[in-house]
Design a protein around this motif. Structure first.
Motif, PDB file in Angstrom:
ATOM      1  N   ARG A  36      -6.011   3.231  -8.279  1.00 31.81           N
ATOM      2  CA  ARG A  36      -7.026   3.746  -7.361  1.00 31.81           C
ATOM      3  C   ARG A  36      -7.367   2.741  -6.255  1.00 31.81           C
ATOM      4  O   ARG A  36      -7.572   3.146  -5.103  1.00 31.81           O
ATOM      5  CB  ARG A  36      -8.289   4.123  -8.142  1.00 31.81           C
ATOM      6  CG  ARG A  36      -9.390   4.690  -7.254  1.00 31.81           C
ATOM      7  CD  ARG A  36     -10.518   5.314  -8.051  1.00 31.81           C
ATOM      8  NE  ARG A  36     -11.651   5.682  -7.207  1.00 31.81           N
ATOM      9  CZ  ARG A  36     -11.726   6.786  -6.476  1.00 31.81           C
ATOM     10  NH1 ARG A  36     -10.699   7.630  -6.478  1.00 31.81           N
ATOM     11  NH2 ARG A  36     -12.794   7.050  -5.758  1.00 31.81           N
ATOM     12  N   ASP A  37      -7.420   1.465  -6.581  1.00 36.39           N
ATOM     13  CA  ASP A  37      -7.741   0.476  -5.550  1.00 36.39           C
ATOM     14  C   ASP A  37      -6.752   0.555  -4.394  1.00 36.39           C
ATOM     15  O   ASP A  37      -7.126   0.498  -3.221  1.00 36.39           O
ATOM     16  CB  ASP A  37      -7.758  -0.930  -6.140  1.00 36.39           C
ATOM     17  CG  ASP A  37      -8.982  -1.192  -6.999  1.00 36.39           C
ATOM     18  OD1 ASP A  37      -9.970  -0.444  -6.854  1.00 36.39           O
ATOM     19  OD2 ASP A  37      -8.949  -2.128  -7.820  1.00 36.39           O
ATOM     20  N   ARG A  38      -5.474   0.681  -4.725  1.00 39.94           N
ATOM     21  CA  ARG A  38      -4.459   0.765  -3.675  1.00 39.94           C
ATOM     22  C   ARG A  38      -4.541   2.104  -2.946  1.00 39.94           C
ATOM     23  O   ARG A  38      -4.368   2.175  -1.728  1.00 39.94           O
ATOM     24  CB  ARG A  38      -3.064   0.555  -4.280  1.00 39.94           C
ATOM     25  CG  ARG A  38      -1.937   0.713  -3.271  1.00 39.94           C
ATOM     26  CD  ARG A  38      -2.091  -0.203  -2.085  1.00 39.94           C
ATOM     27  NE  ARG A  38      -1.159   0.115  -1.012  1.00 39.94           N
ATOM     28  CZ  ARG A  38      -1.388  -0.109   0.266  1.00 39.94           C
ATOM     29  NH1 ARG A  38      -2.536  -0.653   0.659  1.00 39.94           N
ATOM     30  NH2 ARG A  38      -0.493   0.202   1.176  1.00 39.94           N
ATOM     31  N   ILE A  39      -4.823   3.179  -3.671  1.00 38.28           N
ATOM     32  CA  ILE A  39      -4.951   4.493  -3.052  1.00 38.28           C
ATOM     33  C   ILE A  39      -6.026   4.471  -1.968  1.00 38.28           C
ATOM     34  O   ILE A  39      -5.855   5.034  -0.886  1.00 38.28           O
ATOM     35  CB  ILE A  39      -5.277   5.559  -4.115  1.00 38.28           C
ATOM     36  CG1 ILE A  39      -4.084   5.755  -5.061  1.00 38.28           C
ATOM     37  CG2 ILE A  39      -5.643   6.887  -3.466  1.00 38.28           C
ATOM     38  CD1 ILE A  39      -4.381   6.632  -6.256  1.00 38.28           C
ATOM     39  N   LEU A  40      -7.140   3.785  -2.255  1.00 37.26           N
ATOM     40  CA  LEU A  40      -8.263   3.764  -1.316  1.00 37.26           C
ATOM     41  C   LEU A  40      -8.076   2.777  -0.174  1.00 37.26           C
ATOM     42  O   LEU A  40      -8.869   2.780   0.767  1.00 37.26           O
ATOM     43  CB  LEU A  40      -9.559   3.440  -2.064  1.00 37.26           C
ATOM     44  CG  LEU A  40     -10.030   4.491  -3.068  1.00 37.26           C
ATOM     45  CD1 LEU A  40     -11.323   4.050  -3.727  1.00 37.26           C
ATOM     46  CD2 LEU A  40     -10.209   5.848  -2.405  1.00 37.26           C
ATOM     47  N   SER A  41      -7.074   1.927  -0.250  1.00 37.82           N
ATOM     48  CA  SER A  41      -6.885   0.917   0.801  1.00 37.82           C
ATOM     49  C   SER A  41      -5.785   1.296   1.789  1.00 37.82           C
ATOM     50  O   SER A  41      -5.276   0.449   2.519  1.00 37.82           O
ATOM     51  CB  SER A  41      -6.583  -0.451   0.184  1.00 37.82           C
ATOM     52  OG  SER A  41      -5.384  -0.414  -0.567  1.00 37.82           O
ATOM     53  N   ASP A  80       4.309   3.773  -0.255  1.00 40.06           N
ATOM     54  CA  ASP A  80       4.408   2.524  -1.007  1.00 40.06           C
ATOM     55  C   ASP A  80       5.611   2.528  -1.937  1.00 40.06           C
ATOM     56  O   ASP A  80       6.061   1.463  -2.386  1.00 40.06           O
ATOM     57  CB  ASP A  80       3.143   2.297  -1.838  1.00 40.06           C
ATOM     58  CG  ASP A  80       2.041   1.605  -1.047  1.00 40.06           C
ATOM     59  OD1 ASP A  80       2.196   1.453   0.176  1.00 40.06           O
ATOM     60  OD2 ASP A  80       1.032   1.211  -1.662  1.00 40.06           O
ATOM     61  N   VAL A  81       6.125   3.702  -2.269  1.00 40.47           N
ATOM     62  CA  VAL A  81       7.288   3.833  -3.146  1.00 40.47           C
ATOM     63  C   VAL A  81       8.514   4.027  -2.264  1.00 40.47           C
ATOM     64  O   VAL A  81       8.751   5.115  -1.732  1.00 40.47           O
ATOM     65  CB  VAL A  81       7.129   5.016  -4.117  1.00 40.47           C
ATOM     66  CG1 VAL A  81       8.326   5.096  -5.061  1.00 40.47           C
ATOM     67  CG2 VAL A  81       5.831   4.890  -4.896  1.00 40.47           C
ATOM     68  N   ALA A  82       9.278   2.978  -2.076  1.00 41.06           N
ATOM     69  CA  ALA A  82      10.446   3.045  -1.204  1.00 41.06           C
ATOM     70  C   ALA A  82      11.421   4.099  -1.719  1.00 41.06           C
ATOM     71  O   ALA A  82      11.641   4.236  -2.921  1.00 41.06           O
ATOM     72  CB  ALA A  82      11.129   1.676  -1.133  1.00 41.06           C
ATOM     73  N   GLY A  83      12.003   4.848  -0.790  1.00 41.85           N
ATOM     74  CA  GLY A  83      12.918   5.920  -1.152  1.00 41.85           C
ATOM     75  C   GLY A  83      12.232   7.258  -1.315  1.00 41.85           C
ATOM     76  O   GLY A  83      12.906   8.287  -1.396  1.00 41.85           O
TER      77      GLY A  83
END
Length: 676
Positions: free
Chosen positions: A46-51, A63-66
């Motif tokens: 969640r921290d990354r989702i909100l940033s 963020d997920v290459a490919g």
């Protein structure tokens, strides 16, 4: 919802009177299978989702290459029909080849297979879990390239009241709010989001004409969720949501709109033998207009009005999760029925339509699945499979003059078949820091109603539908290694090979000018294409994912290389599928301490081809995003966000006349956030 909130509010007194111990409900489905460790899985917390700098789900997924959409544009400017998602270079088509789930419910549009990204506010999500590779029998059919699972936020993620308000470049506005109520044995949440902007001019400066203008957007969504404990170890989860989306393509007569509403109910048991029952309903409505552009891009003329594309999806699943000694099982079945049609006005003369087209049908899939996980010492084994029965039925194409005279009245024969799929893998932990794994899989995907029945246009190019398309199937395998040299450090590398058979692609038939079946007139600047099954798309590739943390700092890296080639024995043999880059990567550096936060994300996409013939090249692009959060008062913070700081030119499309369309330019945001 009010009744549910009153029930939840009353429960503490009831619990106290009966001296019942506190019950913890999670709002989640059954626990992740132990055998999932054998597959290539990336989790975004969640921290990354909100940033995310844009605050949009499609940006988080990068963020997920490919993992990619068909085009590089996001949901503020792209035509919604181009926003399918795929993995591992299995592109060349705007329908999703990856299965997207929200709380266990399939999310692809019932008619077109694309994803309505404005329906998902990032604030509502707790976790994103991406499984690369096909054949996920438990998740359902359609996981040809992989599975993307979105989990809704729970009270642990939310304050009783959360909100944010931001203003940005080009008169943009982004407002969000959420409220939650938690009681012993249950919780409820409600949330809403609204976004608008005047937009930017999609066509690059060197290609513009007097007809080109900015492309505004306006989008809103709302969701309500209630989770209540209904037994000693079971819970009921009820979700409802709705969205509306208005966009424009930067020319007169190119507006589009999407609307939808979803409802689902899930019962989850967490006793000795876990179990789950799920039912859901999706309704969608889509409309889009298309225009031709005159010489020097000075004028536009309406050429096609898809004034209504209604669609419905309904389905359900049931499963149990018994444990037999060291073996954990998942056994069950699911069904999904989608129906819809496109209603169009076309063949315009002097600005007025002369003909009407109605085309659509009904697709059904139903299957049984089994999945087993065995953990024994340092070895984890996973094996699963499913058998699906599919039916393509009620297909029809009706064309008539607006005067009433019939031109075409076709009824397509019902087709059906069986598809067996599965996956298996093994992981061996040599020591706590090193794990080796290998897996193989077979997946499949049914053609969407959109691919079967709906023609479309992009600029001067036109593509016809094909009611005779066959299902796609994929065989694949992978090997990988995972290293954990320190407590907060993970490095995973994977090599894979995929063979996509009967791949559905938009295949070039002829260059304009001319009048072609299913689409009408195509100008000299355009190309006529038709959807068709290719023999094979074969992909070799590698992926690298890494994350680490030290003190208040954290870093994430994701890189993917794919060598995707068409193997068809024809004019496309040896070429790359359209819109498929060879290299993609994302790197994020973040810092967090005492409410202060900062993060910067660098992303790269190598060049790729606009078309199946590999004649129109889209240039590589490197972008930089940043987010900074400064605490002001208790639970109130100031937030600054910057998308594409360097204002890199991101080429999203190039027409047969060489006109280039761009994706998101530099966009700056400033706002406040209230809550946790």
């Amino acid at each position: 919802m009010k009744r549910i909130l009153w029930v939840l509010a009353a429960w503490p007194g009831v619990a106290a009177a009966q001296d019942v111990p506190e019950i913890v409900v999670t709002g989640r489905g059954l626990a992740d299978a132990p055998g999932d460790r054998v597959y290539d899985i990336v989790t975004i917390d969640r921290d990354r989702i909100l940033s995310s700098a844009s605050g949009r789900v499609e940006d988080v997924l990068r963020d997920v290459a490919g993992l990619q959409q068909f085009r590089r544009s996001d949901s503020r400017t792209a035509n919604p029909t181009s926003q399918g998602i795929t993995l591992r270079g299995l592109g060349g088509n705007a329908s999703s080849r990856a299965l997207l789930l929200l709380d266990g419910v399939p999310q692809a549009d019932p008619f077109g297979g694309w994803v309505a990204f404005p329906a998902y506010a990032t604030d509502r999500l707790s976790r994103v879990r991406v499984t690369r590779g096909g054949g996920s029998g438990v998740a359902g059919p359609g996981a040809l390239a992989g599975t993307i699972e979105l989990d809704s936020a729970t009270p642990d993620d939310l304050s009783p009241l959360d909100g944010s308000l931001s203003v940005g470049s080009r008169e943009s506005l982004d407002a969000r709010g959420a409220a939650g109520l938690t009681r012993n044995g249950g919780f409820a949440t409600v949330s809403g989001a609204y976004a608008r902007g005047d937009g930017f001019i999609p066509i690059v400066a060197g290609s513009r004409g007097p007809a080109d203008r900015a492309a505004p957007y306006e989008q809103a969504s709302a969701a309500a969720r209630a989770v209540v404990q209904v037994g000693a170890a079971s819970e009921l989860q009820a979700n409802v949501s709705a969205f509306t989306d208005r966009r424009d393509r930067g020319l007169d007569f190119t507006d589009n709109r999407s609307e939808g509403a979803d409802a689902s109910i899930r019962l989850v048991g967490r006793g000795t033998t876990g179990w789950s029952l799920l039912g859901y309903l999706q309704t969608r409505a889509f409309a889009s207009r298309f225009a031709s552009v005159g010489a020097g891009r000075a004028t536009t003329a309406l050429t096609l009005d898809q004034y209504n594309v209604p669609a419905t999806g309904i389905g359900g699943r049931a499963e149990i999760a018994p444990t037999l000694g060291p073996v954990s099982l998942r056994l069950g079945g699911d069904v999904r029925v989608v129906s819809g049609e496109t209603q169009e006005l076309y063949s315009y003369v002097a600005g007025n339509p002369t003909r009407r087209r109605v085309a659509g049908g009904r697709n059904t899939t139903g299957g049984l699945f089994a999945d087993a996980s065995l953990v024994t010492g340092d070895v984890v084994v996973s094996a699963g499979g499913r058998i699906d029965r599919w039916t393509i039925g009620q297909g029809r194409l009706q064309e008539a003059l607006l005067t009433g005279a019939a031109l075409t009245d076709q009824r397509f024969a019902t087709r059906s078949g069986w598809q067996p799929t599965g996956r298996a893998g093994v992981a061996w932990t040599l020591d706590p820091a090193v794990t080796l794994r290998a897996a193989g899989y077979r997946g499949w995907r049914l053609p969407t109603l959109n691919e079967l029945y709906r023609p479309f246009r992009v600029g001067a190019d036109a593509t016809a539908a094909n009611a005779a398309l066959s299902p796609e199937t994929l065989w694949g395998g992978e090997v990988g290694v995972e290293l954990r040299p320190a407590a907060r450090t993970r490095i995973a590398a994977t090599g894979f090979a995929n063979d996509l058979r009967d791949a559905i692609a938009n295949v070039t038939v002829a260059n304009g000018p001319g009048t072609f079946p299913g689409v009408g007139f195509v100008s000299a600047a355009g190309v006529f294409r038709r959807r068709a099954n290719l023999d094979h798309v074969r992909v070799l590739g590698a992926e690298l994912d890494a994350s680490t943390g030290w003190g208040a700092w954290e870093a994430r890296l994701s890189y993917a290389y794919t060598d995707a080639r068409v193997v068809d024995g024809g004019a496309l043999d040896g070429l790359r599928p359209a819109q498929t880059p060879a290299h993609s990567g994302s790197a994020t550096l973040g810092w967090r301490q005492g409410g202060w936060q900062a993060a910067a994300t660098l992303r790269y996409l190598s060049d790729q081809f606009e078309d199946d013939a590999n004649l129109r090249r889209l240039a590589a692009a490197t972008t930089l995003d940043a987010v900074v959060t400064v605490p002001l008062f208790r639970r109130l913070s100031l937030e600054g966000r910057a998308e594409n700081i360097t204002d890199t030119r991101i080429e999203a499309a190039v027409g047969g006349d060489g006109v280039v369309e761009r994706a998101s330019p530099r966009t700056l945001w400033i706002g406040v956030r209230f809550g946790a």
